[in-house]
Each structure stands twice: as structure tokens, then as C-alpha cells.
Design a protein around this motif. Structure first.
Motif, PDB file in Angstrom:
ATOM      1  N   GLU A 144       0.823  -1.209   0.000  1.00 29.34           N
ATOM      2  CA  GLU A 144       0.000   0.000   0.000  1.00 29.34           C
ATOM      3  C   GLU A 144       0.863   1.268   0.000  1.00 29.34           C
ATOM      4  OE1 GLU A 144      -0.331  -2.469   2.192  1.00 29.34           O
ATOM      5  OE2 GLU A 144      -2.092  -3.434   1.284  1.00 29.34           O
ATOM      6  N   ALA A 145       2.095   1.155   0.463  1.00 33.42           N
ATOM      7  CA  ALA A 145       2.984   2.317   0.554  1.00 33.42           C
ATOM      8  C   ALA A 145       4.060   2.300  -0.533  1.00 33.42           C
ATOM      9  CB  ALA A 145       3.627   2.366   1.933  1.00 33.42           C
ATOM     10  N   MET A 146       3.855   1.537  -1.600  1.00 38.21           N
ATOM     11  CA  MET A 146       4.831   1.474  -2.689  1.00 38.21           C
ATOM     12  C   MET A 146       5.051   2.882  -3.243  1.00 38.21           C
ATOM     13  SD  MET A 146       6.686  -0.716  -4.476  1.00 38.21           S
ATOM     14  CE  MET A 146       5.839  -2.309  -4.454  1.00 38.21           C
ATOM     15  N   ARG A 147       6.316   3.285  -3.336  1.00 35.42           N
ATOM     16  CA  ARG A 147       6.618   4.657  -3.754  1.00 35.42           C
ATOM     17  C   ARG A 147       8.046   4.723  -4.275  1.00 35.42           C
ATOM     18  NH1 ARG A 147       7.185   3.958   1.646  1.00 35.42           N
ATOM     19  NH2 ARG A 147       8.936   4.952   2.751  1.00 35.42           N
ATOM     20  N   VAL A 148       8.358   5.836  -4.897  1.00 36.74           N
ATOM     21  CA  VAL A 148       9.718   6.104  -5.317  1.00 36.74           C
ATOM     22  C   VAL A 148      10.179   7.372  -4.615  1.00 36.74           C
ATOM     23  CG1 VAL A 148       8.958   7.382  -7.370  1.00 36.74           C
ATOM     24  CG2 VAL A 148      11.279   6.453  -7.288  1.00 36.74           C
TER      25      VAL A 148
END
Length: 452
Positions: free
Chosen positions: A344-348
């Protein structure tokens, strides 16, 4: 506008505000505007400012006349500045009850001013909205505390802490070193709480008295406003405690520079679900395209991350700053880091922006690059395993002059950000660089004076 303005009026009266600082951000990020008694502010429902303040350099100069009068009305007319009722903050250090109100800028026909940094960010956010997406960002702000110094020719020195001593050696993540400045940071957190700024953690970074304050993730425009207010708050708290806070990208030689790392992700507006993960909790195609867009277009917008000649002093190998647009998981040697997280917190994390960047423009540029990757379906390079400092592909411009040339020669960036903005921004930065080149440095006097 009536309902939001009525809410703003009620808020000012509830907090017994007697003065209002009406501000807009210029291209550097300097707050420009007027201070008005609350009654006058409520009566006029905003302010007017010369549009020319958006073509003013950090030294107070203006761009050359041929560009100035090509981009602006020859009569040097005012722009209409309207208060944003969602961007109102108390000024806790003021003697009289005071509020700062961030304004949006329009021409006489009601069109957004193209040179305005806040409008540039809003333009990019609309691209996402039109696709049914909402970007989420979480900035990390690094800065140095230093002794106060009246002579700009002298190197900055680390300040004395509560112990009466300055730091020596590297104190990364040291709790005791951060606690040396407890009274200052107690004021910072109290003032930020009073202003509704959404601060998260305080970290001692690598350099002497170099700190980092992280913001909780949230709406991009709101956080750009918060960073603008925070930088001023940090400086005011430092002055109260007889030190200086600086957000220069490289204020101290032989020490790490200061960054504004940007964590960014995107959710689907209709469902509220993140679009950077697939049904199996893995990186989605949209996420990989987002990274691909960052890789392709960051070299074209680098002046919005590194706006000053000093910014490029930060981009040196092995100095805790990336010199590439490689990407990898849990890798701090790449420009684009994918932190370990829940699906849910997948980010770059874009690690290229400096702390000296205008937050509106840095966030706008970073989100635009990712957007272009998603709509153009740009595939990223292979993720990097291990050190990325020595890799030679995907290199960035290495000087402000080179970076500005890349920016003005990119039709795609001009298409999305507007010709007027690109021409104006490049002109302002070139004028600043010309001013810089007139200064003879101490290095030149030390090594060339009697040797050449």
C-alpha cells in the motif's frame, strides 16, 4: 469564492488576527507580498502585485529588457492575487496576532499567471486529476545550523550547542548531537503545531549540526505550502536562539549537501487504492513507467531541482548525493530509490532535489516527469544492484548552464509547463548566473594571484 472567503474571515476573527501577511512565492521561493491590517485585507479581499516580481532574481535584479518586455505587459501591470482559504497559517513569533495567507495569482481576465510557481504545480496536479489520479508526496528537508556570520567571505562554522561546544566529526543519527539544540527544536515543534504543519521525525544528518525534518505524506499542493512556511519558521527559530538555519544545497565545503528528498506515489481517486502495485502486491506497470518517466525527463527539468550554481556543488560522487537517475530498491547511491514498504505504501524517492529548490517547482517537476512516463509508457532501465556512483549512463547535466540549455531545448517540457514559464525561469536563472560570474572567489585569489 464567497463561501471560502467567509470561512477565512471567520477564522481571522476567531483568532483575533490584527495583521495579515499576504504572500506569493517568486521563482526562487522567496515570499513576496504585502502586510495589511485585517480590516483592510477583508475589505479588499486580496491584493495586487506587479507581475514583474516573478521575473526578479535572488539578488533583486531583473532579466534583460528584451525578455522582460516580451514576457510581461510593457506597462508593467499588476496581477490580481486572491487568498486561498486553505493556505492560512498563524505567525507564532509575531508580536501582534498575525497570520500569513498564501495567494494565487491571476491576470485581469481571471487566467492563472503562467510564471507563478504555485500555478505551475496546480497545472501539473490537474493533469493527474484528469486521469483520475491523485499524487501523494512526503518531503524530507535537510538543513544546517551554523554560527551567525556577518561576513559572507568567511566559511560557515558549526554553532555551539547546550554543552558550549561545537560538534566534531560525523554525528549521523546521533540523538545526543540533536539534543544539543533541544531548546531551538522545542520552539520549532511548538510553532509548527500552532501552524498546523504536519511534521514527522527529526534526524541528525551527516554534517556538523546538519538536521533533517520529515513531513508526513499528503496532498502535494498542501505540502508545498507547508514547506514554504516551514523554511521561514526554521529560520525564525534559529534567529531567536542566536544561530542561523540555512537551506543552501552546499553551504559547507567538504561536508555533505542538503537535499529535499521527495517520496511520491499515486492513488486512484475513485477507489482510493494505490496504482503503483498490481493485484499481487508487486510493482505495477504504471509504477515502472513512472520511474521510466523520471529517468527520461529529470535531465530536462534539473534546474527546478538544482536552481543555483551552488546546487551543483552538491552533486559529487561519494558525498551522500546521487549523480545519476538510476533506480534501485533500498539503494541510496541511485537518484531514484524504491524504499522497502508494504504494498500500500509502494513509492519512489526522488533524491535529486536540493533543499534550496522552490518546493512548488520541485514537486511539480518531479510529478510531471512521472506522469509523462505513465502516459508515454516509458520503460525504465534495469534496477541497479550495488553502487551506482561509477555508472556512466543516464548522466545528468553537470553545470547550471548545461542544465538550463537542456530545459529550454525540450519541447515536451515547454508543452506541459508553458513557453512563458520555461523562458522566464531560464532567463531568471541565467541572470543570476551572470551575476555570480562577476564575483572573484577566495580560491582564485589564493591559488592564482601570485602563481599565473
Amino acid at each position: 469564492m464567497n463561501a471560502p472567503f467567509d470561512q477565512l474571515s471567520a477564522w481571522l476573527k476567531e483568532h483575533k488576527i490584527t495583521e495579515v501577511e499576504c504572500v506569493v512565492s517568486d521563482l526562487t521561493g522567496i515570499a513576496r507580498g504585502k502586510i495589511a491590517p485585517t480590516n483592510k485585507f477583508l475589505h479588499e479581499r486580496g491584493m495586487r502585485l506587479p507581475e514583474s516580481v516573478l521575473l526578479q532574481t535572488v539578488t533583486g535584479d531583473f532579466v534583460d529588457d528584451d525578455i522582460y518586455y516580451d514576457l510581461l505587459d510593457p506597462a508593467d501591470i499588476d496581477m490580481v492575487c486572491r487568498p486561498d482559504s486553505a493556505a492560512v497559517y498563524v505567525v507564532p513569533w509575531a508580536i501582534e496576532p498575525t497570520a500569513v495567507v498564501i495567494h494565487d495569482t491571476f491576470d485581469k481576465q481571471g487566467n492563472p499567471i503562467e510564471l507563478s510557481p504555485r500555478n505551475v504545480l496546480k497545472k501539473v496536479l490537474k493533469l493527474y486529476t484528469d486521469k483520475g489520479w491523485q499524487p501523494i508526496v512526503a518531503p524530507e528537508m535537510e538543513f544546517y545550523l551554523t554560527q551567525r556570520c556577518e561576513d559572507p567571505d568567511l566559511p560557515l562554522q558549526a554553532p555551539l550547542g547546550r554543552s558550549g561546544r561545537a560538534e566534531s566529526g560525523r554525528q549521523s543519527f546521533s540523538i545526543d548531537a540533536a539534543n544539543e539544540f533541544d531548546p531551538l527544536f522545542e520552539d520549532v515543534y511548538d510553532w509548527c503545531e500552532a501552524q498546523g504543519l504536519d511534521l514527522d521525525t527529526l534526524i541528525h544528518e551527516d554534517g556538523p549540526a546538519q538536521m533533517e525534518i520529515n513531513f508526513r505524506h499528503g496532498d502535494a499542493l498542501d505540502l508545498a505550502d507547508q514547506i514554504t512556511v516551514f523554511k521561514r519558521t526554521m529560520r525564525e527559530a534559529a534567529l531567536k536562539h542566536n544561530v542561523t538555519a540555512t537551506f543552501m544545497a552546499k553551504p559547507v565545503g567538504d561536508e555533505p549537501g542538503s537535499a529535499m528528498h521527495l517520496h511520491q506515489s499515486v492513488v486512484d481517486i475513485a477507489t482510493g487504492k494505490p496504482i503503483f502495485v498490481d493485484d499481487n502486491g508487486q510493482m505495477s506497470e504504471l509504477f515502472l513507467h513512472h520511474i521510466g518517466g523520471l529517468q527520461k525527463y529529470i535531465p530536462k527539468v534539473l534546474p527546478m531541482f538544482a536552481p543555483n550554481v551552488n546546487s551543483f556543488r552538491r552533486f559529487l560522487p561519494d558525498t551522500s548525493a546521487p549523480v545519476n537517475v538510476e533506480w534501485g530498491e533500498e539503494n541510496r547511491t541511485v537518484g531514484l530509490r524504491v524504499p522497502t514498504s508494504s504494498p500500500e505504501a509502494m513509492r519512489v524517492e526522488n533524491r535529486l532535489p536540493g533543499a534550496d529548490a522552490n518546493p512548488y517547482l520541485a514537486i511539480a517537476a518531479s510529478l510531471l516527469c512521472g506522469y509523462l512516463g505513465m502516459v508515454e509508457k516509458i520503460n525504465p532501465s534495469a534496477p541497479v544492484q550495488g553502487r551506482a556512483y561509477e555508472r556512466r549512463n543516464l548522466r545528468l547535466p553537470i553545470t547550471i548552464e548545461d542544465a538550463l540549455a537542456h530545459m529550454e531545448d525540450c519541447p515536451t517540457i515547454e508543452q506541459y509547463l508553458g513557453s512563458k514559464f520555461v523562458r522566464g525561469y531560464v532567463a531568471v536563472k541565467r541572470a543570476e548566473h551572470e551575476n555570480f560570474k562577476r564575483v572573484i572567489s577566495s580560491w582564485e585569489r589564493e591559488f592564482l594571484l601570485l602563481s599565473v
